[in-house]
Design a protein around this motif. Sequence first.
Motif, PDB file in Angstrom:
ATOM      1  N   SER A  93       1.444   4.961  -2.383  1.00 17.72           N
ATOM      2  CA  SER A  93       1.049   3.775  -1.629  1.00 17.72           C
ATOM      3  C   SER A  93       0.774   2.625  -2.585  1.00 17.72           C
ATOM      4  O   SER A  93       0.547   2.816  -3.772  1.00 17.72           O
ATOM      5  CB  SER A  93      -0.184   4.064  -0.776  1.00 17.72           C
ATOM      6  OG  SER A  93      -1.292   4.279  -1.595  1.00 17.72           O
ATOM      7  N   GLY A  94       0.820   1.416  -2.042  1.00 18.81           N
ATOM      8  CA  GLY A  94       0.562   0.223  -2.837  1.00 18.81           C
ATOM      9  C   GLY A  94       1.842  -0.475  -3.253  1.00 18.81           C
ATOM     10  O   GLY A  94       2.934  -0.101  -2.829  1.00 18.81           O
ATOM     11  N   LYS A  95       1.708  -1.486  -4.095  1.00 15.62           N
ATOM     12  CA  LYS A  95       2.866  -2.293  -4.482  1.00 15.62           C
ATOM     13  C   LYS A  95       3.846  -1.528  -5.372  1.00 15.62           C
ATOM     14  O   LYS A  95       5.005  -1.893  -5.464  1.00 15.62           O
ATOM     15  CB  LYS A  95       2.414  -3.574  -5.178  1.00 15.62           C
ATOM     16  CG  LYS A  95       1.745  -3.353  -6.517  1.00 15.62           C
ATOM     17  CD  LYS A  95       1.405  -4.647  -7.201  1.00 15.62           C
ATOM     18  CE  LYS A  95       0.830  -4.348  -8.565  1.00 15.62           C
ATOM     19  NZ  LYS A  95       0.633  -5.529  -9.360  1.00 15.62           N
ATOM     20  N   GLU A  96       3.400  -0.464  -6.023  1.00 15.13           N
ATOM     21  CA  GLU A  96       4.252   0.337  -6.898  1.00 15.13           C
ATOM     22  C   GLU A  96       4.786   1.589  -6.196  1.00 15.13           C
ATOM     23  O   GLU A  96       5.236   2.529  -6.853  1.00 15.13           O
ATOM     24  CB  GLU A  96       3.467   0.751  -8.148  1.00 15.13           C
ATOM     25  CG  GLU A  96       2.922  -0.403  -8.956  1.00 15.13           C
ATOM     26  CD  GLU A  96       3.993  -1.149  -9.721  1.00 15.13           C
ATOM     27  OE1 GLU A  96       4.959  -0.523 -10.187  1.00 15.13           O
ATOM     28  OE2 GLU A  96       3.860  -2.378  -9.851  1.00 15.13           O
ATOM     29  N   LYS A  97       4.743   1.622  -4.874  1.00 13.62           N
ATOM     30  CA  LYS A  97       5.139   2.797  -4.089  1.00 13.62           C
ATOM     31  C   LYS A  97       6.553   3.250  -4.434  1.00 13.62           C
ATOM     32  O   LYS A  97       7.472   2.440  -4.546  1.00 13.62           O
ATOM     33  CB  LYS A  97       5.065   2.470  -2.601  1.00 13.62           C
ATOM     34  CG  LYS A  97       5.400   3.627  -1.697  1.00 13.62           C
ATOM     35  CD  LYS A  97       5.244   3.238  -0.248  1.00 13.62           C
ATOM     36  CE  LYS A  97       5.562   4.407   0.645  1.00 13.62           C
ATOM     37  NZ  LYS A  97       5.350   4.074   2.057  1.00 13.62           N
ATOM     38  N   GLY A  98       6.710   4.562  -4.644  1.00  7.60           N
ATOM     39  CA  GLY A  98       8.011   5.139  -4.949  1.00  7.60           C
ATOM     40  C   GLY A  98       8.268   5.355  -6.425  1.00  7.60           C
ATOM     41  O   GLY A  98       9.123   6.147  -6.790  1.00  7.60           O
ATOM     42  N   LYS A  99       7.525   4.692  -7.295  1.00  8.08           N
ATOM     43  CA  LYS A  99       7.717   4.855  -8.737  1.00  8.08           C
ATOM     44  C   LYS A  99       7.026   6.134  -9.202  1.00  8.08           C
ATOM     45  O   LYS A  99       6.038   6.567  -8.623  1.00  8.08           O
ATOM     46  CB  LYS A  99       7.161   3.659  -9.506  1.00  8.08           C
ATOM     47  CG  LYS A  99       7.921   2.385  -9.260  1.00  8.08           C
ATOM     48  CD  LYS A  99       7.392   1.286 -10.125  1.00  8.08           C
ATOM     49  CE  LYS A  99       8.135  -0.014  -9.884  1.00  8.08           C
ATOM     50  NZ  LYS A  99       7.606  -1.104 -10.715  1.00  8.08           N
ATOM     51  N   SER A 100       7.564   6.718 -10.258  1.00 10.08           N
ATOM     52  CA  SER A 100       6.948   7.920 -10.804  1.00 10.08           C
ATOM     53  C   SER A 100       6.887   7.833 -12.315  1.00 10.08           C
ATOM     54  O   SER A 100       7.622   7.065 -12.934  1.00 10.08           O
ATOM     55  CB  SER A 100       7.723   9.171 -10.382  1.00 10.08           C
ATOM     56  OG  SER A 100       9.033   9.112 -10.862  1.00 10.08           O
ATOM     57  N   GLY A 101       6.011   8.619 -12.897  1.00 10.54           N
ATOM     58  CA  GLY A 101       5.852   8.629 -14.340  1.00 10.54           C
ATOM     59  C   GLY A 101       4.819   9.661 -14.767  1.00 10.54           C
ATOM     60  O   GLY A 101       4.225  10.357 -13.945  1.00 10.54           O
TER      61      GLY A 101
END
Length: 103
Positions: free
Chosen positions: A13-21
């Motif tokens: 959730s949030g503006k960075e939704k979908g990113k991983s690291g």
Amino acid sequence: MRLKKNDVVKVISGKEKGKSGKIINVDKENERVYILGVNMVSKAMKKKNAQDKGGISKIEAPLHVSNVALVVNQKTGETSRIGYKLDKDGKKVRYAKKTGETV
């Protein structure tokens, strides 16, 4: 805190939704995690000495642990919640609730 350093997580959730690291730092007091290459912010850095270069640099900002989920399968990006259970030796281990395998 069920997440640890070097765990691979995905932002849910949030503006960075979908990113991983990968988690590079965990702040247990504030329940926040720093993820490599995610939630980057610009910060003005002052020169410390003659060789040091000042200016604006990008650094990772923390995310709350409720906004990330552990990635169980790297290829598909499948996420899962984390639980604790005792193994055969009586040691407490983390496991993925969706698949049942130990982490």
